[in-house]
Design a protein around this motif. Structure first.
Motif, mmCIF file in Angstrom:
data_model
loop_
_atom_site.group_PDB
_atom_site.id
_atom_site.type_symbol
_atom_site.label_atom_id
_atom_site.label_comp_id
_atom_site.label_asym_id
_atom_site.label_seq_id
_atom_site.Cartn_x
_atom_site.Cartn_y
_atom_site.Cartn_z
ATOM 1 N N LYS A 76 38.731 39.804 42.215
ATOM 2 C CA LYS A 76 38.757 40.368 40.859
ATOM 3 C C LYS A 76 39.566 39.475 39.927
ATOM 4 C CE LYS A 76 39.782 44.590 38.323
ATOM 5 N NZ LYS A 76 38.571 44.594 37.544
ATOM 6 N N GLN A 77 40.705 38.957 40.407
ATOM 7 C CA GLN A 77 41.521 38.063 39.583
ATOM 8 C C GLN A 77 40.756 36.797 39.209
ATOM 9 O OE1 GLN A 77 44.981 37.272 41.948
ATOM 10 N NE2 GLN A 77 46.044 39.124 41.294
ATOM 11 N N LYS A 79 37.440 36.338 39.148
ATOM 12 C CA LYS A 79 36.324 36.658 38.260
ATOM 13 C C LYS A 79 36.807 36.874 36.831
ATOM 14 C CE LYS A 79 34.859 40.072 40.740
ATOM 15 N NZ LYS A 79 34.111 41.243 41.219
ATOM 16 N N THR A 80 37.946 37.536 36.682
ATOM 17 C CA THR A 80 38.517 37.769 35.356
ATOM 18 C C THR A 80 38.936 36.457 34.714
ATOM 19 O OG1 THR A 80 39.298 39.941 36.056
ATOM 20 C CG2 THR A 80 40.310 39.014 34.094
#
Length: 119
Positions: A76-77, A79-80
């Motif tokens: 998630k980190q 991708k963000t």
């Protein structure tokens, strides 16, 4: 009457939080999950792939020695940071688009030994 051990037993404690149903320890002290961690050489490999994806580029991150929840958080980190979508499948983080250099920089900043793989 059901046997308590066959139904999984304690899954949450107000003192320790979530409990592992197998070893009956708190999730942080669970010995079951430590045995399931993938073994590797300690090097994270970041590559770009287009095969089988209709010509669209995907950045792959392989070789992370993390358990599934930690891998999902790292995915998630990344991708963000890249501003794109992606997924985590079978211990591999897939990020849509060609973001190899950005992912390498972020992994190195987080303290992982990362290198570019492939051509």
């Amino acid at each position: 009457m059901k046997n308590k051990t066959s139904s999984g037993g304690l899954v949450y404690s107000t003192e320790a939080g979530r409990m592992c149903p197998a070893c009956r320890q708190a999730q942080a002290q669970c010995v079951c999950q430590q045995a399931l961690r993938p073994a590797g050489d300690g090097v994270v490999r970041v590559s770009r792939q287009t095969q089988g994806r209709a010509g669209k580029a995907v950045t792959l991150v392989k070789g992370l020695a993390l358990d599934a929840p930690a891998l999902a958080v790292l995915g998630k980190q990344l991708k963000t940071a890249c501003g794109s979508g992606g997924t985590v499948k079978d211990g591999v983080i897939e990020i849509q688009g060609d973001h190899v250099e950005r992912v390498l920089a972020d992994l190195l900043a987080l303290g992982h030994r990362a290198k570019r793989a492939g051509a």
